[in-house]
Design a protein around this motif. Structure first.
Motif, PDB file in Angstrom:
ATOM      1  N   SER A   1       0.809  -1.218   0.000  1.00 53.79           N
ATOM      2  CA  SER A   1       0.000   0.000   0.000  1.00 53.79           C
ATOM      3  C   SER A   1       0.845   1.273   0.000  1.00 53.79           C
ATOM      4  N   GLY A   2       2.160   1.113   0.161  1.00 52.79           N
ATOM      5  CA  GLY A   2       3.045   2.274   0.197  1.00 52.79           C
ATOM      6  C   GLY A   2       3.216   2.881   1.578  1.00 52.79           C
ATOM      7  N   LYS A   3       2.622   2.281   2.601  1.00 56.76           N
ATOM      8  CA  LYS A   3       2.750   2.792   3.969  1.00 56.76           C
ATOM      9  C   LYS A   3       4.112   2.471   4.586  1.00 56.76           C
ATOM     10  N   ARG A   4       4.780   1.480   4.020  1.00 54.65           N
ATOM     11  CA  ARG A   4       6.080   1.031   4.530  1.00 54.65           C
ATOM     12  C   ARG A   4       7.015   0.860   3.333  1.00 54.65           C
ATOM     13  N   ASN A   5       8.288   1.161   3.540  1.00 54.29           N
ATOM     14  CA  ASN A   5       9.280   1.032   2.478  1.00 54.29           C
ATOM     15  C   ASN A   5       9.661  -0.430   2.285  1.00 54.29           C
ATOM     16  N   GLY A   6       9.833  -0.800   1.038  1.00 55.79           N
ATOM     17  CA  GLY A   6      10.326  -2.123   0.689  1.00 55.79           C
ATOM     18  C   GLY A   6      11.246  -1.986  -0.503  1.00 55.79           C
ATOM     19  N   HIS A   7      12.247  -2.791  -0.579  1.00 55.36           N
ATOM     20  CA  HIS A   7      13.198  -2.740  -1.686  1.00 55.36           C
ATOM     21  C   HIS A   7      12.711  -3.704  -2.761  1.00 55.36           C
ATOM     22  N   ILE A   8      11.833  -3.192  -3.612  1.00 54.56           N
ATOM     23  CA  ILE A   8      11.165  -3.996  -4.628  1.00 54.56           C
ATOM     24  C   ILE A   8      12.120  -4.284  -5.781  1.00 54.56           C
ATOM     25  N   ILE A   9      12.215  -5.561  -6.119  1.00 53.25           N
ATOM     26  CA  ILE A   9      13.073  -5.966  -7.240  1.00 53.25           C
ATOM     27  C   ILE A   9      12.248  -6.461  -8.425  1.00 53.25           C
ATOM     28  N   TYR A  10      10.951  -6.723  -8.209  1.00 50.85           N
ATOM     29  CA  TYR A  10      10.073  -7.184  -9.281  1.00 50.85           C
ATOM     30  C   TYR A  10       8.649  -6.855  -8.890  1.00 50.85           C
ATOM     31  N   GLU A  11       7.832  -6.519  -9.900  1.00 48.52           N
ATOM     32  CA  GLU A  11       6.413  -6.308  -9.636  1.00 48.52           C
ATOM     33  C   GLU A  11       5.626  -6.588 -10.901  1.00 48.52           C
ATOM     34  N   ASP A  12       4.500  -7.271 -10.723  1.00 49.46           N
ATOM     35  CA  ASP A  12       3.513  -7.410 -11.788  1.00 49.46           C
ATOM     36  C   ASP A  12       2.155  -7.171 -11.138  1.00 49.46           C
ATOM     37  N   GLU A  13       1.077  -7.436 -11.847  1.00 49.42           N
ATOM     38  CA  GLU A  13      -0.234  -7.094 -11.280  1.00 49.42           C
ATOM     39  C   GLU A  13      -0.637  -7.959 -10.087  1.00 49.42           C
ATOM     40  N   LYS A  14      -0.024  -9.127  -9.923  1.00 49.35           N
ATOM     41  CA  LYS A  14      -0.410 -10.037  -8.848  1.00 49.35           C
ATOM     42  C   LYS A  14       0.666 -10.284  -7.796  1.00 49.35           C
ATOM     43  N   HIS A  15       1.912  -9.832  -8.039  1.00 48.19           N
ATOM     44  CA  HIS A  15       3.033 -10.180  -7.153  1.00 48.19           C
ATOM     45  C   HIS A  15       4.034  -9.041  -7.025  1.00 48.19           C
ATOM     46  N   ILE A  16       4.785  -9.104  -5.951  1.00 48.00           N
ATOM     47  CA  ILE A  16       6.012  -8.318  -5.847  1.00 48.00           C
ATOM     48  C   ILE A  16       7.104  -9.262  -5.355  1.00 48.00           C
ATOM     49  N   ALA A  17       8.329  -8.857  -5.596  1.00 48.42           N
ATOM     50  CA  ALA A  17       9.474  -9.527  -4.990  1.00 48.42           C
ATOM     51  C   ALA A  17      10.310  -8.413  -4.365  1.00 48.42           C
ATOM     52  N   ILE A  18      10.757  -8.653  -3.150  1.00 49.85           N
ATOM     53  CA  ILE A  18      11.544  -7.659  -2.423  1.00 49.85           C
ATOM     54  C   ILE A  18      12.779  -8.317  -1.825  1.00 49.85           C
ATOM     55  N   LEU A  19      13.747  -7.483  -1.486  1.00 48.94           N
ATOM     56  CA  LEU A  19      14.883  -7.978  -0.712  1.00 48.94           C
ATOM     57  C   LEU A  19      14.454  -8.113   0.743  1.00 48.94           C
ATOM     58  N   ASP A  20      14.879  -9.184   1.382  1.00 49.52           N
ATOM     59  CA  ASP A  20      14.568  -9.405   2.796  1.00 49.52           C
ATOM     60  C   ASP A  20      15.341  -8.395   3.636  1.00 49.52           C
ATOM     61  N   LYS A  21      14.654  -7.735   4.545  1.00 53.39           N
ATOM     62  CA  LYS A  21      15.280  -6.734   5.424  1.00 53.39           C
ATOM     63  C   LYS A  21      16.265  -7.384   6.399  1.00 53.39           C
ATOM     64  N   TYR A  22      16.043  -8.655   6.718  1.00 51.72           N
ATOM     65  CA  TYR A  22      16.903  -9.389   7.646  1.00 51.72           C
ATOM     66  C   TYR A  22      17.442 -10.635   6.925  1.00 51.72           C
ATOM     67  N   PRO A  23      18.307 -10.441   5.953  1.00 56.15           N
ATOM     68  CA  PRO A  23      18.708 -11.550   5.078  1.00 56.15           C
ATOM     69  C   PRO A  23      19.573 -12.603   5.761  1.00 56.15           C
ATOM     70  N   ILE A  24      19.359 -13.841   5.351  1.00 53.96           N
ATOM     71  CA  ILE A  24      20.243 -14.923   5.765  1.00 53.96           C
ATOM     72  C   ILE A  24      21.584 -14.742   5.071  1.00 53.96           C
ATOM     73  N   ASP A  25      21.565 -14.251   3.833  1.00 53.69           N
ATOM     74  CA  ASP A  25      22.785 -13.918   3.109  1.00 53.69           C
ATOM     75  C   ASP A  25      22.456 -12.858   2.070  1.00 53.69           C
ATOM     76  N   ILE A  26      23.478 -12.284   1.465  1.00 55.57           N
ATOM     77  CA  ILE A  26      23.325 -11.186   0.513  1.00 55.57           C
ATOM     78  C   ILE A  26      22.453 -11.620  -0.657  1.00 55.57           C
ATOM     79  N   GLY A  27      21.401 -10.844  -0.926  1.00 53.30           N
ATOM     80  CA  GLY A  27      20.496 -11.125  -2.023  1.00 53.30           C
ATOM     81  C   GLY A  27      19.249 -11.899  -1.633  1.00 53.30           C
ATOM     82  N   HIS A  28      19.128 -12.275  -0.350  1.00 51.13           N
ATOM     83  CA  HIS A  28      17.948 -12.994   0.136  1.00 51.13           C
ATOM     84  C   HIS A  28      16.706 -12.193  -0.264  1.00 51.13           C
ATOM     85  N   SER A  29      15.836 -12.825  -1.025  1.00 52.33           N
ATOM     86  CA  SER A  29      14.660 -12.160  -1.575  1.00 52.33           C
ATOM     87  C   SER A  29      13.388 -12.915  -1.232  1.00 52.33           C
ATOM     88  N   LEU A  30      12.262 -12.206  -1.343  1.00 51.48           N
ATOM     89  CA  LEU A  30      10.958 -12.790  -1.050  1.00 51.48           C
ATOM     90  C   LEU A  30      10.028 -12.555  -2.229  1.00 51.48           C
TER      91      LEU A  30
END
Length: 134
Positions: A10-39
């Motif tokens: 909704s834009g109320k919180r910042n996220g590091h978006i790496i991909y977006e389409d009409e049904k999904h987003i992918a973001i970097l994990d704020k607390y990564p297990i390792d560099i590049g950990h994404s959701l």
């Protein structure tokens, strides 16, 4: 309690978006297990994968190769792990379905529990690099 992923959507919180389409987003994990950990996250809120219809689950998982390839390309990872937890007992921290893509590096070994907090500048730079090649 508000859903962190819904707040990012909704834009109320910042996220590091790496991909977006009409049904999904992918973001970097704020607390990564390792560099590049994404959701990979569906925009429609469901607490557990069993709350979703099979087409929606398939749509979400069909994005994993595309995003994983981009993350591996940018980070130089040797491999990656996938994770998908359902419910508190399974260590699902945020009650909104998501798939973890965790880069793995031969020189580091496989660690599941160690996490570090990345700063926003580091996450922004990495998100831009990954987003640019997806």
């Amino acid at each position: 309690m508000a859903c962190i992923f819904c707040e990012i959507l909704s834009g109320k919180r910042n996220g590091h978006i790496i991909y977006e389409d009409e049904k999904h987003i992918a973001i970097l994990d704020k607390y990564p297990i390792d560099i590049g950990h994404s959701l990979v996250i569906p925009k429609e809120h469901h607490e557990r994968i069993t709350d979703m219809d099979s087409d929606s689950v398939g749509d979400m998982f069909s994005l994993v190769p595309k995003i994983a390839n981009a993350v591996i390309s940018v980070t130089g990872a040797d491999a990656f792990s996938l994770g998908q937890n359902n419910g508190r007992a399974a260590k699902q921290i945020i009650p909104h379905v998501h798939v973890h893509i965790i880069p793995r590096y031969n020189h580091k070994g496989t660690i599941w529990t160690k996490r570090a907090i990345s700063d926003d500048a580091e996450l922004s730079e990495l998100a831009k690099k990954i987003k640019d090649i997806i």
